[in-house]
Design an enzyme around this catalytic site. Structure first.
Site, mmCIF file in Angstrom:
data_model
loop_
_atom_site.group_PDB
_atom_site.id
_atom_site.type_symbol
_atom_site.label_atom_id
_atom_site.label_comp_id
_atom_site.label_asym_id
_atom_site.label_seq_id
_atom_site.Cartn_x
_atom_site.Cartn_y
_atom_site.Cartn_z
ATOM 1 N N CYS A 154 -24.507 64.349 -52.429
ATOM 2 C CA CYS A 154 -25.314 63.488 -51.937
ATOM 3 C C CYS A 154 -26.625 64.219 -51.756
ATOM 4 O O CYS A 154 -27.677 63.603 -51.485
ATOM 5 C CB CYS A 154 -24.843 62.706 -50.773
ATOM 6 S SG CYS A 154 -23.292 61.479 -51.256
ATOM 7 N N HIS A 172 -28.473 60.608 -44.173
ATOM 8 C CA HIS A 172 -27.688 60.215 -45.398
ATOM 9 C C HIS A 172 -26.911 59.273 -44.995
ATOM 10 O O HIS A 172 -26.108 59.589 -43.683
ATOM 11 C CB HIS A 172 -27.104 61.539 -45.833
ATOM 12 C CG HIS A 172 -25.996 61.309 -46.983
ATOM 13 N ND1 HIS A 172 -26.335 60.194 -47.683
ATOM 14 C CD2 HIS A 172 -24.680 61.554 -46.866
ATOM 15 C CE1 HIS A 172 -24.847 60.208 -48.507
ATOM 16 N NE2 HIS A 172 -24.165 60.969 -47.997
ATOM 17 N N GLU A 186 -24.874 62.671 -58.817
ATOM 18 C CA GLU A 186 -23.553 62.996 -58.915
ATOM 19 C C GLU A 186 -22.719 62.093 -59.672
ATOM 20 O O GLU A 186 -21.635 62.264 -59.775
ATOM 21 C CB GLU A 186 -23.202 63.347 -57.424
ATOM 22 C CG GLU A 186 -22.925 62.156 -56.454
ATOM 23 C CD GLU A 186 -22.151 62.505 -55.271
ATOM 24 O OE1 GLU A 186 -21.089 63.055 -55.260
ATOM 25 O OE2 GLU A 186 -22.757 62.379 -54.126
HETATM 26 N N1 COA Z 1 -12.351 46.590 -35.753
HETATM 27 C C1 COA Z 1 -13.349 47.406 -35.438
HETATM 28 N N2 COA Z 1 -13.362 48.903 -35.668
HETATM 29 C C2 COA Z 1 -12.038 48.969 -36.518
HETATM 30 C C3 COA Z 1 -11.093 48.328 -36.780
HETATM 31 C C4 COA Z 1 -10.972 47.063 -36.279
HETATM 32 N N3 COA Z 1 -10.156 46.237 -36.612
HETATM 33 N N4 COA Z 1 -10.303 49.041 -37.173
HETATM 34 C C5 COA Z 1 -10.646 50.260 -37.653
HETATM 35 N N5 COA Z 1 -11.826 50.381 -36.921
HETATM 36 C C6 COA Z 1 -12.482 51.444 -37.080
HETATM 37 C C7 COA Z 1 -11.883 52.791 -36.680
HETATM 38 O O1 COA Z 1 -11.915 52.992 -35.338
HETATM 39 C C8 COA Z 1 -12.787 53.923 -37.259
HETATM 40 O O2 COA Z 1 -14.159 54.076 -36.203
HETATM 41 P P1 COA Z 1 -14.184 55.508 -35.635
HETATM 42 O O3 COA Z 1 -14.620 56.156 -37.045
HETATM 43 O O4 COA Z 1 -15.580 55.238 -35.045
HETATM 44 O O5 COA Z 1 -13.387 55.973 -34.842
HETATM 45 C C9 COA Z 1 -13.630 53.274 -38.181
HETATM 46 O O6 COA Z 1 -13.275 51.692 -38.318
HETATM 47 C C10 COA Z 1 -12.916 53.510 -39.631
HETATM 48 O O7 COA Z 1 -11.479 53.694 -39.615
HETATM 49 P P2 COA Z 1 -10.584 54.608 -40.180
HETATM 50 O O8 COA Z 1 -9.018 54.236 -39.760
HETATM 51 O O9 COA Z 1 -11.132 55.928 -39.795
HETATM 52 O O10 COA Z 1 -10.766 54.468 -41.765
HETATM 53 P P3 COA Z 1 -10.242 55.084 -43.022
HETATM 54 O O11 COA Z 1 -9.250 55.786 -42.822
HETATM 55 O O12 COA Z 1 -10.018 53.832 -43.872
HETATM 56 O O13 COA Z 1 -11.620 55.946 -43.557
HETATM 57 C C11 COA Z 1 -13.787 56.533 -44.400
HETATM 58 C C12 COA Z 1 -12.731 55.555 -43.816
HETATM 59 C C13 COA Z 1 -15.113 55.901 -44.472
HETATM 60 C C14 COA Z 1 -13.663 57.771 -44.137
HETATM 61 C C15 COA Z 1 -13.242 56.222 -45.894
HETATM 62 O O14 COA Z 1 -13.705 55.074 -46.373
HETATM 63 C C16 COA Z 1 -13.547 57.405 -46.908
HETATM 64 O O15 COA Z 1 -12.671 58.135 -47.063
HETATM 65 N N6 COA Z 1 -14.789 57.596 -47.255
HETATM 66 C C17 COA Z 1 -15.214 58.527 -48.651
HETATM 67 C C18 COA Z 1 -15.742 59.649 -47.892
HETATM 68 C C19 COA Z 1 -17.204 59.798 -46.931
HETATM 69 O O16 COA Z 1 -17.636 58.533 -47.078
HETATM 70 N N7 COA Z 1 -17.423 60.656 -46.328
HETATM 71 C C20 COA Z 1 -18.387 60.693 -45.270
HETATM 72 C C21 COA Z 1 -19.284 61.938 -45.421
HETATM 73 S S1 COA Z 1 -20.283 62.003 -46.725
#
Ligand code: COA
Length: 437
Positions: A135, A259, A103
Site C-alpha cells: 500500500c 493509510h 499492488e
Molecule cells: N460490535 C462492535 N465491535 C465488534 C464486534 C461487535 N459485535 N465484534 C467485534 N468487534 C470489534 C473487535 O473488538 C475489534 O476491535 P478492536 O480491533 O478495536 O479490538 C474489531 O471489531 C475487529 O474484530 P476482530 O475480531 O479483531 O476481527 P478479525 O479477526 O475478523 O480481523 C482484520 C479484522 C481487519 C484484521 C481482518 O479483516 C484482516 O485480516 N484484514 C486484512 C489485513 C489488514 O487490513 N491489515 C491492516 C494493516 S495494513
C-alpha cells in the site's frame, strides 16, 4: 530542497502561476481526482448473510459499504478513469513521467502505466512506469514525482501519479470486509493548486511478513492482527522521529491523514501515539504538550478523512490519498456543525503511509491558496451517490466472474458498463485488450 531559492526561467514558468526569480520553489499536488466502480455492497447486509453481528463491521472495523468492480474493470481502467478529469490540466510538453503505484498489477513484467498512457492518449515522450511496495506504492510514486519536479525545476515539468488497486481477500474470509476498488490520480508540479508537499519526511523500512500476495494468485494473504500491530508500531516510531527531526508536535497540524485499510486502523494508531504510545511503541512519545483542543481537532478531522473510505473500502495504494481527498472536500461541511474553523491556505496536514512488508513514512503537506476551486468535490459526491446497490448474491457472482489468473481466454461482460469510460474487453492468447467509450 524546498527551502532553497530556485530560479525558474520565464519560459518554463509561462504555463503556470508566475514565479519570481526569488520565490522559493513549492512542489506538490496540483490536481487530484478519484474513481471507484459504479457498484457497491452494503456491509450490514454482508454481515447478516455471513452470520456476523453487523456492528463488528460498521463499528468494530468501521466500514459501511464496499465498491465492487465488474469484470471489465481492473487497475488499468480504474487508473485511466481517475486521471481522465486531469487531462485539461496536462501540458504534453511538460508531462515527463506517468507513474502507477499498485499492488494489484495486471502483468508481472509490463508496466500498467503503458496501457493507461494509451487509453488516455498521452504523449509518447514520457517515462511510463509502475512501482510496487504494497500500500506504500502510491507514496513512493508521489515522492519520486516531487523529487523529479524539484530536480528539473528549470523545465517546469509535470508528473502524473496514479495509485490504483483492487483489494481482494476472498469470499467469507476475515479480510472480506476490508475489500474495495478504486484509484486516485494526482498531477504533480511546481506551484501546486491543492497541496504543497514539504521536504520533511521520515521513512522506515523493515523486512516483515505481515501481508503478501504470491504472483500465482489474485487474493492477498495476511496475518491480520500482526499487520495491525506493525502498522501502529511503524506509525509511533516514524511520528516520534519526525517530531524530533522537525521540532514539532500534534499542535502544528490542522489534520492528520492515514493509510486506511479500514477506517478503524488509522484511529488505533493515532490514539496509540496520542496516549504516549503506551501499549504499542517500544519508546514512549512526548505528548505532554497535547492540548484538549488539538486532540479534539485531530480526532474530528480524522473522522472527516475516513468518510470516503467508509463507503469505498480499501484501495491499498490510494487509500491514504482517498483520505486526504475526503478531508479536503468534506471539511467545510463538517465544520459547519462544529467549533472548528474550516481548513484554509497555509494549514499543515500530516500524512502517514504504510505498506505491509513493510515501509512506513510520515510527511506533511501545506494547503495551497484557493485549493477548494481546484478540487472535484461535486463530481466525487455524484460518483459515490449514483452507485448501484448489489445484493450479496450479485456481489458474489461479480466477484467470481473476474478475469482468470490463468492462461485462459476471457471476454468481459457487456452489461454493468454504466459509470465507466474505459474497459478491459478481453484477454486473448494471454494479451489484454482495452477500449475507451
Ligand atoms: N460490535 C462492535 N465491535 C465488534 C464486534 C461487535 N459485535 N465484534 C467485534 N468487534 C470489534 C473487535 O473488538 C475489534 O476491535 P478492536 O480491533 O478495536 O479490538 C474489531 O471489531 C475487529 O474484530 P476482530 O475480531 O479483531 O476481527 P478479525 O479477526 O475478523 O480481523 C482484520 C479484522 C481487519 C484484521 C481482518 O479483516 C484482516 O485480516 N484484514 C486484512 C489485513 C489488514 O487490513 N491489515 C491492516 C494493516 S495494513
Amino acid at each position: 530542497m524546498s527551502t532553497q531559492n530556485i530560479k525558474i526561467s520565464a519560459t518554463a514558468a509561462a504555463n503556470t502561476t508566475t514565479t519570481s526569480a526569488t520565490t522559493p520553489l513549492t512542489v506538490g499536488i496540483d490536481r487530484i481526482s478519484f474513481a471507484t466502480p459504479h457498484y457497491y455492497l452494503n456491509l450490514e447486509e454482508l454481515a447478516e448473510h455471513r452470520g456476523i453481528d453487523p456492528n463488528k463491521f460498521t463499528i468494530g472495523i468501521g466500514q459501511s459499504e464496499q465498491s465492487v468492480p465488474p469484470n471489465h474493470q481492473d487497475i488499468v481502467t480504474l487508473a485511466a478513469q481517475a486521471a481522465f478529469p486531469l487531462l485539461p490540466y496536462i501540458d504534453s510538453n511538460r508531462l515527463k513521467m506517468l507513474i502507477v503505484g499498485t499492488e494489484s498489477g495486471v502483468d508481472a513484467s509490463k508496466s500498467s502505466a503503458l496501457y493507461v498512457q494509451n487509453l488516455l492518449k498521452l504523449t509518447p515522450w514520457v517515462r511510463s512506469i509502475e512501482v510496487k511496495e504494497a500500500c506504500y506504492g502510491g507514496t513512493a510514486a508521489l515522492m519520486m514525482a516531487c523529487d523529479y519536479v524539484r530536480a528539473h525545476a528549470e523545465k517546469n515539468p509535470q508528473v502524473l501519479v496514479i495509485a490504483a488497486d483492487i483489494a481482494r481477500y476472498g469470499l467469507a474470509t476475515p479480510g472480506e470486509v476490508t475489500q474495495g476498488a478504486g484509484a486516485v490520480a494526482m498531477l504533480v508540479s511546481a506551484n501546486p493548486h491543492v497541496l504543497k508537499i514539504n521536504d520533511d519526511s521520515v521513512v522506515k523500512s523493515a523486512d516483515i511478513q505481515d501481508f503478501w500476495r504470491p504472483v500465482y494468485q489474485d487474493t492477498a494473504l495476511a496475518r491480520g492482527k500482526f499487520s495491525t500491530e506493525q502498522y501502529i508500531q511503524f506509525f509511533c516510531e516514524v511520528w516520534q522521529k519526525y517530531c524530533a527531526q522537525n521540532d514539532c508536535n500534534f499542535s502544528d497540524f490542522a489534520g492528520l491523514c492515514f493509510h486506511l485499510p479500514y477506517t478503524k486502523m488509522g484511529l488505533k494508531a493515532l490514539k496509540a501515539a496520542m496516549d504516549s504510545c503506551a501499549n504499542s511503541c517500544s519508546d514512549s512519545c512526548d505528548n505532554s504538550n497535547l492540548s484538549e483542543s488539538s486532540r479534539n481537532r485531530l480526532l474530528s478531522r480524522y473522522e472527516t478523512s475516513t468518510k470516503y473510505s467508509r463507503r469505498v473500502g480499501n484501495i491499498y495504494t490510494g487509500s491514504l490519498y482517498l483520505g486526504l481527498l475526503s478531508l479536503l472536500e468534506l471539511d467545510e461541511f463538517t465544520c459547519e456543525n462544529s467549533d472548528l474553523t474550516a481548513l484554509k491556505s497555509g494549514d499543515k496536514i500530516g500524512l502517514f503511509s504504510y505498506g505491509s512488508g513493510a515501509v512506513g513514512e510520515f510527511f506533511s503537506g501545506t494547503i495551497a491558496p484557493g485549493f477548494r476551486d481546484a478540487l472535484f468535490a461535486r463530481e466525487h459526491a455524484d460518483m459515490l451517490d449514483s452507485r448501484v446497490h448489489l445484493s450479496v448474491a450479485d456481489y458474489e457472482e461479480m466477484f467470481e466472474s473476474v478475469a482468470p489468473y490463468a492462461p485462459e481466454d476471457f471476454e468481459s461482460s457487456t452489461s454493468c458498463r454504466e459509470g465507466a469510460s474505459f474497459f478491459l474487453d478481453d484477454i486473448t492468447s494471454q494479451e489484454r485488450h482495452y477500449s475507451a467509450r
